[in-house]
Design a protein around this motif. Structure first.
Motif, PDB file in Angstrom:
ATOM      1  N   UNK A   1       7.218  15.102   0.749  1.00 35.39           N
ATOM      2  CA  UNK A   1       6.155  15.159   1.744  1.00 35.39           C
ATOM      3  C   UNK A   1       4.896  14.430   1.284  1.00 35.39           C
ATOM      4  N   UNK A   2       4.677  14.394  -0.019  1.00 33.93           N
ATOM      5  CA  UNK A   2       3.465  13.773  -0.550  1.00 33.93           C
ATOM      6  C   UNK A   2       3.544  12.251  -0.608  1.00 33.93           C
ATOM      7  N   UNK A   3       4.685  11.684  -0.247  1.00 26.80           N
ATOM      8  CA  UNK A   3       4.844  10.231  -0.231  1.00 26.80           C
ATOM      9  C   UNK A   3       5.328   9.792   1.158  1.00 26.80           C
ATOM     10  N   UNK A   4       4.400   9.640   2.109  1.00 26.32           N
ATOM     11  CA  UNK A   4       4.782   9.198   3.456  1.00 26.32           C
ATOM     12  C   UNK A   4       5.093   7.701   3.476  1.00 26.32           C
ATOM     13  N   UNK A   5       5.206   7.126   4.656  1.00 26.12           N
ATOM     14  CA  UNK A   5       5.587   5.717   4.781  1.00 26.12           C
ATOM     15  C   UNK A   5       4.562   4.784   4.144  1.00 26.12           C
TER      16      UNK A   5
ATOM     17  N   UNK B   1       0.880  -1.166   0.000  1.00 27.58           N
ATOM     18  CA  UNK B   1       0.000   0.000   0.000  1.00 27.58           C
ATOM     19  C   UNK B   1       0.918   1.217   0.000  1.00 27.58           C
ATOM     20  N   UNK B   2       1.068   1.804  -1.175  1.00 27.62           N
ATOM     21  CA  UNK B   2       1.921   2.986  -1.322  1.00 27.62           C
ATOM     22  C   UNK B   2       1.067   4.219  -1.026  1.00 27.62           C
ATOM     23  N   UNK B   3       1.065   4.653   0.216  1.00 26.04           N
ATOM     24  CA  UNK B   3       0.224   5.772   0.633  1.00 26.04           C
ATOM     25  C   UNK B   3       0.664   7.053  -0.073  1.00 26.04           C
ATOM     26  N   UNK B   4      -0.307   7.776  -0.613  1.00 23.71           N
ATOM     27  CA  UNK B   4      -0.020   9.027  -1.308  1.00 23.71           C
ATOM     28  C   UNK B   4      -0.906  10.137  -0.762  1.00 23.71           C
ATOM     29  N   UNK B   5      -0.361  11.337  -0.735  1.00 26.35           N
ATOM     30  CA  UNK B   5      -1.111  12.515  -0.307  1.00 26.35           C
ATOM     31  C   UNK B   5      -1.332  13.376  -1.543  1.00 26.35           C
ATOM     32  N   UNK B   6      -2.462  13.145  -2.190  1.00 31.72           N
ATOM     33  CA  UNK B   6      -2.721  13.737  -3.504  1.00 31.72           C
ATOM     34  C   UNK B   6      -2.796  15.265  -3.451  1.00 31.72           C
ATOM     35  N   UNK B   7      -3.231  15.793  -2.316  1.00 29.28           N
ATOM     36  CA  UNK B   7      -3.333  17.239  -2.215  1.00 29.28           C
ATOM     37  C   UNK B   7      -2.001  17.944  -2.164  1.00 29.28           C
ATOM     38  N   UNK B   8      -0.952  17.201  -1.827  1.00 31.73           N
ATOM     39  CA  UNK B   8       0.380  17.795  -1.733  1.00 31.73           C
ATOM     40  C   UNK B   8       1.225  17.567  -2.982  1.00 31.73           C
ATOM     41  N   UNK B   9       0.827  16.606  -3.814  1.00 32.33           N
ATOM     42  CA  UNK B   9       1.650  16.239  -4.964  1.00 32.33           C
ATOM     43  C   UNK B   9       1.824  17.373  -5.980  1.00 32.33           C
ATOM     44  N   UNK B  10       0.752  18.063  -6.387  1.00 29.65           N
ATOM     45  CA  UNK B  10       0.938  19.067  -7.454  1.00 29.65           C
ATOM     46  C   UNK B  10       1.970  20.133  -7.112  1.00 29.65           C
TER      47      UNK B  10
END
Length: 336
Positions: A189-193, A169-178
């Motif tokens: 920061x957009x790719x946590x553990x 499960x590659x957790x992603x923070x989509x709001x931070x990616x752009x």
């Protein structure tokens, strides 16, 4: 052979061999205390672990009850975690949703990012985040653990380097990616553990579902107890694992214990169109971003929300007889 790492109070846990039905385990401190120690001397240790696995199945080894909730990720931390994007259908949808053209090179050279590998989440541990507005997403993937790979290794060498297979499960923070990508320096920061399945298995354990580079079985992704994704990991995989490993090793050697991910498993529809949800007879999706892309393409705006506090994702893969192969990643989002 199936291997897991159980909690023992230390940072790296203790290595155990697990039975095929995931009910029993036996410790192997006389062979290797941790999975990384085993990988560092795989030529010697691997066959000994295989012997233990065979004896475990015949009842010739002392056992303890195996509980997936007691497992850490097989490698609780690793020297390297490099995640590819082998399913170009997924990349194509991402770009289409934001009106960007698909460069022809994306079909010829895999995308890959280097993720944080100093801490991995436990497969039954929570996903703790401070803010739902970060756009919390799951990504169901397959990954391999390799032995030592020399710089510039050819495809055959890379294929032989695959020692173990597991789920992610590659957790992603989509709001931070752009904003991060706009800076031109990649994810951080957009790719946590991330979290990996309770069990890692040797390729021979997968039978004819493993062709040396792809795993031809559906990846089950459930959100809040409902089927969300059933995409087949062996379908629409533009770059197989030997190609991903060769890409990662083009300018550097990979040390034993490096993890290479497939990227989000993604299938096209039967006519080459975007896939449909599971409840409409499709293969569904392995991440929320993908259905949001399809909704955006269809109606101009996404409808499906990203994960919120209290939401749970479950990622699992079963063999042709319906038995769980790797155990299940099951995580609930909690407020940090």
């Amino acid at each position: 052979m199936k291997l897991a790492t159980l909690r023992d109070g230390s940072r790296d846990g203790r290595l155990v061999v697990v039975s095929r039905d995931l009910t029993k385990a036996t410790g192997v401190p006389h062979i290797a205390r941790t999975l990384q120690a085993a990988l560092d001397d795989w030529a010697h240790v691997g066959p000994r672990l295989m012997d233990v696995a065979e004896m475990l199945e015949t009842g010739a080894e002392p056992t303890e009850r195996f509980h997936e909730r007691d497992a850490l990720s097989p490698l609780p931390r690793a020297y390297q975690w490099a995640d590819g994007s082998a399913y170009v259908n997924h990349v194509e949808l991402v770009r289409k949703a934001r009106g960007a053209e698909m460069p022809a090179s994306f079909w010829e050279v895999p995308l890959m990012y280097q993720g944080g590998s100093d801490t991995f989440l436990a497969p039954r541990g929570p996903i703790r985040m401070a803010d739902e507005a970060w756009g919390i997403d799951c990504e169901g993937e397959v990954a391999v653990i390799v032995g030592d790979v020399p710089m510039g290794a050819d495809i055959d060498t890379c294929r032989e380097a695959i020692k173990l297979v597991m789920l992610v499960n590659d957790v992603s923070l989509r709001g931070l990616i752009p904003a991060e990508l706009a800076n031109g320096f990649g994810f951080f920061q957009s790719k946590p553990s991330s979290a990996f399945s309770p069990v890692a298995v040797s390729p021979d354990e997968l039978g004819d579902a493993w062709d040396g580079g792809k795993l031809h079985l559906p990846l089950e992704v459930d959100l809040n107890g409902k089927p969300f994704g059933r995409a087949n990991a062996g379908v629409d995989m533009t770059f197989d694992f030997p190609k991903l490993i060769a890409h990662a090793a083009k300018t550097r050697a990979l040390c034993a214990g490096s993890i290479i991910g497939s990227g989000t498993v993604s299938n096209k529809g039967p006519e080459g169109d975007p896939g449909k949800p599971v409840d409409e007879g499709g293969a569904g999706y392995s991440c929320i971003a993908e259905i949001r892309m399809i909704e955006t393409i269809a109606s101009g705006a996404p409808k499906t929300p990203f994960m919120r506090f209290g939401d749970t994702v479950r990622i699992e893969m079963r063999d042709k007889d319906g038995h769980s192969i790797f155990g299940a990643i099951e995580q609930t989002v909690e407020k940090a």
